[in-house]
Design a protein around this motif. Structure first.
Motif, mmCIF file in Angstrom:
data_model
loop_
_atom_site.group_PDB
_atom_site.id
_atom_site.type_symbol
_atom_site.label_atom_id
_atom_site.label_comp_id
_atom_site.label_asym_id
_atom_site.label_seq_id
_atom_site.Cartn_x
_atom_site.Cartn_y
_atom_site.Cartn_z
ATOM 1 N N THR A 11 0.836 -1.202 0.000
ATOM 2 C CA THR A 11 0.000 0.000 0.000
ATOM 3 C C THR A 11 0.868 1.248 0.000
ATOM 4 O O THR A 11 0.622 2.187 -0.747
ATOM 5 N N GLU A 12 1.922 1.252 0.825
ATOM 6 C CA GLU A 12 2.820 2.406 0.878
ATOM 7 C C GLU A 12 3.485 2.622 -0.477
ATOM 8 O O GLU A 12 3.618 3.742 -0.943
ATOM 9 N N GLY A 13 3.903 1.526 -1.127
ATOM 10 C CA GLY A 13 4.532 1.629 -2.440
ATOM 11 C C GLY A 13 3.577 2.171 -3.484
ATOM 12 O O GLY A 13 3.942 2.994 -4.307
ATOM 13 N N THR A 14 2.334 1.723 -3.444
ATOM 14 C CA THR A 14 1.317 2.205 -4.378
ATOM 15 C C THR A 14 1.047 3.680 -4.138
ATOM 16 O O THR A 14 0.973 4.473 -5.081
ATOM 17 N N ASP A 15 0.916 4.066 -2.874
ATOM 18 C CA ASP A 15 0.676 5.471 -2.540
ATOM 19 C C ASP A 15 1.853 6.341 -2.958
ATOM 20 O O ASP A 15 1.670 7.431 -3.482
ATOM 21 N N ARG A 16 3.059 5.855 -2.738
ATOM 22 C CA ARG A 16 4.255 6.615 -3.099
ATOM 23 C C ARG A 16 4.334 6.776 -4.613
ATOM 24 O O ARG A 16 4.670 7.849 -5.106
ATOM 25 N N ARG A 17 4.015 5.712 -5.348
ATOM 26 C CA ARG A 17 4.031 5.791 -6.807
ATOM 27 C C ARG A 17 3.025 6.833 -7.283
ATOM 28 O O ARG A 17 3.325 7.632 -8.173
ATOM 29 N N GLN A 18 1.836 6.836 -6.692
ATOM 30 C CA GLN A 18 0.828 7.822 -7.078
ATOM 31 C C GLN A 18 1.288 9.228 -6.711
ATOM 32 O O GLN A 18 1.050 10.174 -7.458
ATOM 33 N N GLU A 19 1.956 9.372 -5.596
ATOM 34 C CA GLU A 19 2.502 10.675 -5.194
ATOM 35 C C GLU A 19 3.506 11.161 -6.242
ATOM 36 O O GLU A 19 3.517 12.340 -6.601
ATOM 37 N N ILE A 20 4.324 10.275 -6.741
ATOM 38 C CA ILE A 20 5.308 10.617 -7.774
ATOM 39 C C ILE A 20 4.600 11.029 -9.060
ATOM 40 O O ILE A 20 4.953 12.034 -9.685
ATOM 41 N N ILE A 21 3.585 10.283 -9.456
ATOM 42 C CA ILE A 21 2.827 10.598 -10.672
ATOM 43 C C ILE A 21 2.149 11.957 -10.538
ATOM 44 O O ILE A 21 2.193 12.778 -11.457
ATOM 45 N N ASP A 22 1.551 12.215 -9.382
ATOM 46 C CA ASP A 22 0.884 13.503 -9.148
ATOM 47 C C ASP A 22 1.881 14.661 -9.197
ATOM 48 O O ASP A 22 1.614 15.703 -9.794
ATOM 49 N N ALA A 23 3.042 14.462 -8.568
ATOM 50 C CA ALA A 23 4.069 15.511 -8.573
ATOM 51 C C ALA A 23 4.564 15.765 -9.990
ATOM 52 O O ALA A 23 4.731 16.922 -10.400
ATOM 53 N N ALA A 24 4.788 14.697 -10.744
ATOM 54 C CA ALA A 24 5.248 14.852 -12.128
ATOM 55 C C ALA A 24 4.219 15.617 -12.959
ATOM 56 O O ALA A 24 4.592 16.496 -13.743
ATOM 57 N N ALA A 25 2.956 15.311 -12.767
ATOM 58 C CA ALA A 25 1.905 16.014 -13.518
ATOM 59 C C ALA A 25 1.945 17.510 -13.223
ATOM 60 O O ALA A 25 1.829 18.329 -14.144
ATOM 61 N N GLU A 26 2.106 17.866 -11.961
ATOM 62 C CA GLU A 26 2.174 19.283 -11.597
ATOM 63 C C GLU A 26 3.397 19.955 -12.209
ATOM 64 O O GLU A 26 3.300 21.067 -12.749
ATOM 65 N N ILE A 27 4.537 19.291 -12.148
ATOM 66 C CA ILE A 27 5.762 19.890 -12.684
ATOM 67 C C ILE A 27 5.700 19.975 -14.211
ATOM 68 O O ILE A 27 6.097 20.989 -14.794
ATOM 69 N N TYR A 33 6.960 19.399 -20.289
ATOM 70 C CA TYR A 33 7.557 18.068 -20.242
ATOM 71 C C TYR A 33 9.059 18.112 -20.532
ATOM 72 O O TYR A 33 9.866 17.541 -19.793
ATOM 73 N N ALA A 34 9.436 18.781 -21.601
ATOM 74 C CA ALA A 34 10.840 18.800 -22.020
ATOM 75 C C ALA A 34 11.752 19.453 -20.980
ATOM 76 O O ALA A 34 12.892 19.022 -20.790
ATOM 77 N N ALA A 35 11.261 20.466 -20.305
ATOM 78 C CA ALA A 35 12.077 21.192 -19.336
ATOM 79 C C ALA A 35 12.126 20.524 -17.966
ATOM 80 O O ALA A 35 12.904 20.934 -17.102
ATOM 81 N N THR A 36 11.329 19.503 -17.749
ATOM 82 C CA THR A 36 11.292 18.814 -16.465
ATOM 83 C C THR A 36 12.293 17.671 -16.472
ATOM 84 O O THR A 36 12.344 16.883 -17.411
ATOM 85 N N SER A 37 13.070 17.593 -15.407
ATOM 86 C CA SER A 37 14.020 16.490 -15.275
ATOM 87 C C SER A 37 13.510 15.490 -14.236
ATOM 88 O O SER A 37 12.662 15.824 -13.404
ATOM 89 N N ILE A 38 14.055 14.302 -14.288
ATOM 90 C CA ILE A 38 13.733 13.304 -13.268
ATOM 91 C C ILE A 38 14.162 13.829 -11.901
ATOM 92 O O ILE A 38 13.490 13.587 -10.896
ATOM 93 N N GLN A 39 15.242 14.588 -11.859
ATOM 94 C CA GLN A 39 15.688 15.179 -10.591
ATOM 95 C C GLN A 39 14.634 16.131 -10.036
ATOM 96 O O GLN A 39 14.410 16.174 -8.823
ATOM 97 N N ASP A 40 13.959 16.873 -10.892
ATOM 98 C CA ASP A 40 12.888 17.771 -10.446
ATOM 99 C C ASP A 40 11.782 16.977 -9.754
ATOM 100 O O ASP A 40 11.274 17.377 -8.704
ATOM 101 N N VAL A 41 11.414 15.862 -10.355
ATOM 102 C CA VAL A 41 10.350 15.027 -9.786
ATOM 103 C C VAL A 41 10.810 14.423 -8.463
ATOM 104 O O VAL A 41 10.075 14.446 -7.472
ATOM 105 N N ALA A 42 12.027 13.905 -8.442
ATOM 106 C CA ALA A 42 12.562 13.305 -7.210
ATOM 107 C C ALA A 42 12.603 14.331 -6.080
ATOM 108 O O ALA A 42 12.213 14.034 -4.942
#
Length: 100
Positions: A11-27, A33-42
């Motif tokens: 459950t924690e892993g699923t929630d964390r994955r969704q948190e990452i997806i949500d953060a990426a969408a905002e960024i 998309y092109a200006a966003t790095s994986i480091q930005d999401v992390a």
């Protein structure tokens, strides 16, 4: 490890994955998309860049997951609008309102 502990970790892993997806969408929305790095999401979810790859394969996968979730949400809203009472125009309004 008990069955409950394993379930909590999943459950924690699923929630964390969704948190990452949500953060990426905002960024992606803010910077593009092109200006966003994986480091930005992390950084947005406060984990190391390398640890991010435990949850996702690539930035392209993040974009695909975001689009897929929006698409699935649209389909759910479309099904809900079919159940609405009223004319076709009323159902279309319900769909647009729910989707937005």
């Amino acid at each position: 490890m008990t069955e409950t502990t394993r379930a909590n970790k999943r459950t924690e892993g699923t929630d964390r994955r969704q948190e990452i997806i949500d953060a990426a969408a905002e960024i992606f929305n803010e910077k593009g998309y092109a200006a966003t790095s994986i480091q930005d999401v992390a950084a947005a979810v406060d984990i190391l860049k390398g640890s991010l790859y435990y949850y996702i394969k690539s930035k392209d996968d993040l974009l695909f997951e975001i689009i897929q979730q929006v698409h699935e949400g649209g389909l759910i809203n479309l099904e809900r609008s079919k159940l609405e009472e009223g004319s076709a125009l009323d159902r279309i309004r319900a769909f647009v309102t729910n989707h937005i």
